[in-house]
Design an enzyme around this catalytic site. Sequence first.
Site, short mmCIF file in Angstrom:
data_model
loop_
_atom_site.label_atom_id
_atom_site.label_comp_id
_atom_site.label_asym_id
_atom_site.label_seq_id
_atom_site.Cartn_x
_atom_site.Cartn_y
_atom_site.Cartn_z
N THR A 126 -5.87 -13.82 -12.57
CA THR A 126 -5.14 -14.64 -11.60
C THR A 126 -6.06 -15.19 -10.52
O THR A 126 -6.13 -16.40 -10.29
CB THR A 126 -4.01 -13.82 -10.96
OG1 THR A 126 -3.10 -13.39 -11.98
CG2 THR A 126 -3.24 -14.66 -9.95
N LYS A 159 -6.49 -0.76 1.76
CA LYS A 159 -6.78 -1.81 2.73
C LYS A 159 -7.00 -1.24 4.13
O LYS A 159 -7.83 -1.75 4.90
CB LYS A 159 -5.64 -2.83 2.73
CG LYS A 159 -5.55 -3.59 1.40
CD LYS A 159 -4.26 -4.37 1.27
CE LYS A 159 -4.21 -5.10 -0.07
NZ LYS A 159 -2.90 -5.74 -0.31
N ILE A 183 -5.52 -14.25 4.55
CA ILE A 183 -5.66 -14.12 6.01
C ILE A 183 -7.12 -13.78 6.32
O ILE A 183 -7.65 -12.79 5.82
CB ILE A 183 -4.76 -12.99 6.56
CG1 ILE A 183 -3.30 -13.23 6.17
CG2 ILE A 183 -4.89 -12.88 8.07
CD1 ILE A 183 -2.38 -12.06 6.49
N ASP A 221 -1.93 1.06 -2.29
CA ASP A 221 -2.61 -0.21 -2.07
C ASP A 221 -2.82 -0.46 -0.57
O ASP A 221 -3.91 -0.88 -0.15
CB ASP A 221 -1.79 -1.35 -2.68
CG ASP A 221 -2.38 -2.72 -2.38
OD1 ASP A 221 -3.39 -3.08 -3.01
OD2 ASP A 221 -1.84 -3.42 -1.50
N GLY A 274 8.13 -11.82 -10.21
CA GLY A 274 6.69 -11.68 -10.35
C GLY A 274 5.99 -11.15 -9.12
O GLY A 274 4.76 -11.21 -9.01
#
Length: 440
Positions: free
Chosen positions: A18, A210, A141, A206, A192
């Site tokens: 992707t 970060k 960002i 996740d 999705g």
Amino acid sequence: MSGNKLRPIRIALLGCGTVGGGVVKLILRNRDKYERMLGAPVQLAAVADLRVKLVAALGVPAKLITRDAAAVVTRPDIDIVVELFGGHEPARALIMKALAAGKDVVTANKALLAEHGGEIFREAGRRGLAVGFEASVGGGIPIVRTLREALAGDRQRAAYGIVNGTCNSILTTMTEEGVEFGAALADAQCKGLAEKNPALDVEGHDSAHKLCLLVALAFGVMVKPAQIYTEGITRITQADIAYARELGYAIKLLAIGKDDDGAIEARVHPTMIPQRHLLAGVGGAYNAIYIHGDALGATMYSGLGAGEMPTATAVMADILEIARHRLAEGSARAHAFGFPIHLMKGASVKPMDDVVCEYYLRFMARDKPGVLGAIASVLGSHGLSIASVIQKGRGTAQTVPVIMRTHDAPERGLKRALAEIRRKKIVQSAPAFIRIEEKL
């Protein structure tokens, strides 16, 4: 390099899924712009991916496509290696091999950097090379550059991040449509926005990856995922969202980093925040990072935190920054986190038991006199005072929900109080609690 035209900057792309596909599209689409910016062309010199037909369909010439990533990263004609495979291996080994061969690196791999970033950044620093990772936190960002450069003159005290679009989308759907977690997750999967196996996102891992990078950027210390208290959103109910609204709060999955004079808080969990706060209005798949500095005060940075083109845009920003350094023939590279990596130490992370905040508590209590007083008595004995109470449904049901909001207290006292309440069988089921950040 002499004359008016500088030599091309040649890119090796590892992984064309992707995000990699988005990078290919940008390089092909903006070829003229990048050359005007740099005074030299940006050329896609190799794409390593097993899915040869998929890569070719993007317009990549067949001669540039290879299945042999290990051979690509050491080619003498390659300047920058862009790693978009994801995962720990072979990504780590390929990045280390690229650095050893004198290549600058760009990656979006937050899981790898959270776990092995120390090794990777030290090797890059030793060799005077760059590792760009803007795309690894917040998608499009530009928070890495903001913390490393624009806010470098200030001392950061806290960072609050909505950094997982899947969780934010699910919580937004639960809040706006009044559905439970399972239905909201299914909706996100249909759109999705959530993986078939969503555990990495909905269990908070996740966001924790970060947060490792945000803590390093904001406070100049290294922290590993294992040091971060991590709790996901799977236990949030429609009742919690409704009561939060009644109390004046919204529920968000927050990645929270705080610097308490060297004692670092690093935690990921569902958090109630005031509905009037800017973060409360960040809905859907959007991300936002809210920073508190000593001098500047509060600033917020928001945008799409994932997806093909937002993330690819961040990858390209790193490529262009590194290309400028190379074309200027400068060996100096910006410190990855704004601090010399060899001077960065491991963080002293405050245990969750020592974290102080307010709490939302939800009990299913027997509908009889004295229960509310018994709960309050146990809480008080462990140092928790009650700020407000909501009691619903009296008169018909044998059990009723009792909602309490506490004043600030250490988490140690809360856990002990809830264990005692369960042990004494004052309530019918395990109490639920959500931490409140009232003064972000």
